[in-house]
Design a protein around this motif. Structure first.
Motif, PDB file in Angstrom:
ATOM      1  N   HIS A  10       0.851  -1.188   0.000  1.00  0.00           N
ATOM      2  CA  HIS A  10       0.000   0.000   0.000  1.00  0.00           C
ATOM      3  C   HIS A  10       0.891   1.245   0.000  1.00  0.00           C
ATOM      4  O   HIS A  10       1.756   1.384   0.848  1.00  0.00           O
ATOM      5  N   LEU A  11       0.683   2.099  -0.980  1.00  0.00           N
ATOM      6  CA  LEU A  11       1.434   3.351  -1.005  1.00  0.00           C
ATOM      7  C   LEU A  11       0.633   4.432  -0.282  1.00  0.00           C
ATOM      8  O   LEU A  11      -0.571   4.546  -0.452  1.00  0.00           O
ATOM      9  N   MET A  12       1.343   5.203   0.519  1.00  0.00           N
ATOM     10  CA  MET A  12       0.745   6.321   1.225  1.00  0.00           C
ATOM     11  C   MET A  12       0.202   7.322   0.201  1.00  0.00           C
ATOM     12  O   MET A  12       0.895   7.678  -0.746  1.00  0.00           O
ATOM     13  N   ARG A  13      -1.032   7.762   0.404  1.00  0.00           N
ATOM     14  CA  ARG A  13      -1.667   8.728  -0.489  1.00  0.00           C
ATOM     15  C   ARG A  13      -1.477  10.122   0.118  1.00  0.00           C
ATOM     16  O   ARG A  13      -1.973  10.385   1.208  1.00  0.00           O
ATOM     17  N   VAL A  14      -0.741  10.988  -0.610  1.00  0.00           N
ATOM     18  CA  VAL A  14      -0.295  12.265  -0.056  1.00  0.00           C
ATOM     19  C   VAL A  14      -0.690  13.417  -0.977  1.00  0.00           C
ATOM     20  O   VAL A  14      -0.551  13.323  -2.201  1.00  0.00           O
ATOM     21  N   VAL A  15      -1.148  14.503  -0.378  1.00  0.00           N
ATOM     22  CA  VAL A  15      -1.350  15.762  -1.099  1.00  0.00           C
ATOM     23  C   VAL A  15      -0.342  16.757  -0.526  1.00  0.00           C
ATOM     24  O   VAL A  15      -0.288  16.961   0.692  1.00  0.00           O
ATOM     25  N   ALA A  16       0.461  17.333  -1.400  1.00  0.00           N
ATOM     26  CA  ALA A  16       1.465  18.316  -0.985  1.00  0.00           C
ATOM     27  C   ALA A  16       0.933  19.717  -1.247  1.00  0.00           C
ATOM     28  O   ALA A  16       0.462  20.022  -2.342  1.00  0.00           O
ATOM     29  N   ASP A  17       1.039  20.554  -0.239  1.00  0.00           N
ATOM     30  CA  ASP A  17       0.662  21.956  -0.363  1.00  0.00           C
ATOM     31  C   ASP A  17       1.663  22.649  -1.304  1.00  0.00           C
ATOM     32  O   ASP A  17       2.811  22.211  -1.447  1.00  0.00           O
ATOM     33  N   THR A  18       1.242  23.723  -1.918  1.00  0.00           N
ATOM     34  CA  THR A  18       2.079  24.439  -2.888  1.00  0.00           C
ATOM     35  C   THR A  18       3.437  24.847  -2.307  1.00  0.00           C
ATOM     36  O   THR A  18       4.457  24.738  -2.989  1.00  0.00           O
ATOM     37  N   ASN A  19       3.478  25.272  -1.048  1.00  0.00           N
ATOM     38  CA  ASN A  19       4.761  25.699  -0.471  1.00  0.00           C
ATOM     39  C   ASN A  19       5.760  24.539  -0.431  1.00  0.00           C
ATOM     40  O   ASN A  19       6.960  24.750  -0.604  1.00  0.00           O
ATOM     41  N   ILE A  20       5.287  23.339  -0.240  1.00  0.00           N
ATOM     42  CA  ILE A  20       6.152  22.151  -0.222  1.00  0.00           C
ATOM     43  C   ILE A  20       6.679  21.864  -1.620  1.00  0.00           C
ATOM     44  O   ILE A  20       7.861  21.571  -1.812  1.00  0.00           O
ATOM     45  N   ILE A  21       5.814  21.968  -2.606  1.00  0.00           N
ATOM     46  CA  ILE A  21       6.218  21.679  -3.985  1.00  0.00           C
ATOM     47  C   ILE A  21       7.259  22.691  -4.455  1.00  0.00           C
ATOM     48  O   ILE A  21       8.283  22.314  -5.037  1.00  0.00           O
ATOM     49  N   VAL A  22       7.008  23.970  -4.195  1.00  0.00           N
ATOM     50  CA  VAL A  22       7.963  25.010  -4.585  1.00  0.00           C
ATOM     51  C   VAL A  22       9.321  24.731  -3.956  1.00  0.00           C
ATOM     52  O   VAL A  22      10.348  24.705  -4.637  1.00  0.00           O
ATOM     53  N   SER A  23       9.337  24.499  -2.645  1.00  0.00           N
ATOM     54  CA  SER A  23      10.602  24.217  -1.955  1.00  0.00           C
ATOM     55  C   SER A  23      11.258  22.956  -2.498  1.00  0.00           C
ATOM     56  O   SER A  23      12.475  22.909  -2.688  1.00  0.00           O
ATOM     57  N   GLY A  24      10.458  21.942  -2.754  1.00  0.00           N
ATOM     58  CA  GLY A  24      10.988  20.682  -3.255  1.00  0.00           C
ATOM     59  C   GLY A  24      11.562  20.783  -4.654  1.00  0.00           C
ATOM     60  O   GLY A  24      12.533  20.097  -4.984  1.00  0.00           O
ATOM     61  N   LEU A  25      10.963  21.637  -5.473  1.00  0.00           N
ATOM     62  CA  LEU A  25      11.453  21.804  -6.848  1.00  0.00           C
ATOM     63  C   LEU A  25      12.709  22.674  -6.914  1.00  0.00           C
ATOM     64  O   LEU A  25      13.542  22.481  -7.789  1.00  0.00           O
ATOM     65  N   LEU A  26      12.832  23.626  -5.994  1.00  0.00           N
ATOM     66  CA  LEU A  26      13.886  24.627  -6.113  1.00  0.00           C
ATOM     67  C   LEU A  26      15.077  24.446  -5.167  1.00  0.00           C
ATOM     68  O   LEU A  26      16.144  24.995  -5.434  1.00  0.00           O
ATOM     69  N   TRP A  27      14.893  23.712  -4.072  1.00  0.00           N
ATOM     70  CA  TRP A  27      15.980  23.591  -3.097  1.00  0.00           C
ATOM     71  C   TRP A  27      16.120  22.157  -2.619  1.00  0.00           C
ATOM     72  O   TRP A  27      15.167  21.394  -2.627  1.00  0.00           O
ATOM     73  N   ARG A  28      17.309  21.827  -2.140  1.00  0.00           N
ATOM     74  CA  ARG A  28      17.550  20.517  -1.518  1.00  0.00           C
ATOM     75  C   ARG A  28      17.138  20.639  -0.057  1.00  0.00           C
ATOM     76  O   ARG A  28      17.719  21.413   0.692  1.00  0.00           O
ATOM     77  N   SER A  29      16.122  19.881   0.314  1.00  0.00           N
ATOM     78  CA  SER A  29      15.500  20.047   1.618  1.00  0.00           C
ATOM     79  C   SER A  29      14.573  18.867   1.868  1.00  0.00           C
ATOM     80  O   SER A  29      14.449  17.982   1.020  1.00  0.00           O
ATOM     81  N   ASN A  30      13.907  18.874   3.005  1.00  0.00           N
ATOM     82  CA  ASN A  30      12.908  17.821   3.259  1.00  0.00           C
ATOM     83  C   ASN A  30      11.800  17.803   2.214  1.00  0.00           C
ATOM     84  O   ASN A  30      11.398  16.720   1.781  1.00  0.00           O
TER      85      ASN A  30
END
Length: 148
Positions: A10-30
């Motif tokens: 079973h894969l965890m079903r996750v919705v990422a808020d926009t602030n998480i996506i922006v940070s994830g796309l642009l910086w190395r971070s959690n």
């Protein structure tokens, strides 16, 4: 006769808020680790057209222009890449929840429609809820700790 039983995880079903996506796309971070986990098939990400529009609006802000130019990407390129990583779904219709920031309700509506287990966010309005309709609301750091 031999029977082969395929183990279905079973894969965890996750919705990422926009602030998480922006940070994830642009910086190395959690937040980047959350996106990496989705790329590696460790969790399923869900989004909606409303959230993708918000993502493009945020990435189009002047403060990101230099960074995007340095990596040779446009906001639209990044949104298309994210839309390919996540499942794009029709959000549920929900009653207003976060009156101080109604845009946050789009995240909740997406998570309900996705039958999500987790919303990952850095937004205080969402994090303060802790849970919505049985869906846990976590920081990227907490989610990364859980899936590591």
């Amino acid at each position: 006769m031999l029977l082969f039983v395929r183990h279905v995880t079973h894969l965890m079903r996750v919705v990422a808020d926009t602030n998480i996506i922006v940070s994830g796309l642009l910086w190395r971070s959690n937040p980047r680790r959350v996106l990496d986990a989705a790329r590696e098939g460790a969790l399923d990400l869900f989004t909606s057209a409303i959230l993708l529009t918000e993502l493009e609006d945020v990435l189009s802000r002047e403060k990101f222009a230099k960074l995007l130019a340095s990596i040779g990407a446009t906001p639209h390129d990044l949104v298309l890449g994210y839309a390919a990583l996540a499942s794009v779904i029709e959000p549920a219709t929900i009653e207003p929840v976060i009156l101080a920031d109604p845009d946050d309700d789009a995240v909740l509506a997406c998570a309900v429609a996705a039958q999500g287990e987790i919303i990952v966010s850095g937004d205080r309005h969402l994090l303060d809820l802790k849970k919505y309709e049985g869906i846990r609301i976590l920081t990227a750091a907490t989610l990364v700790a859980e899936i590591s």
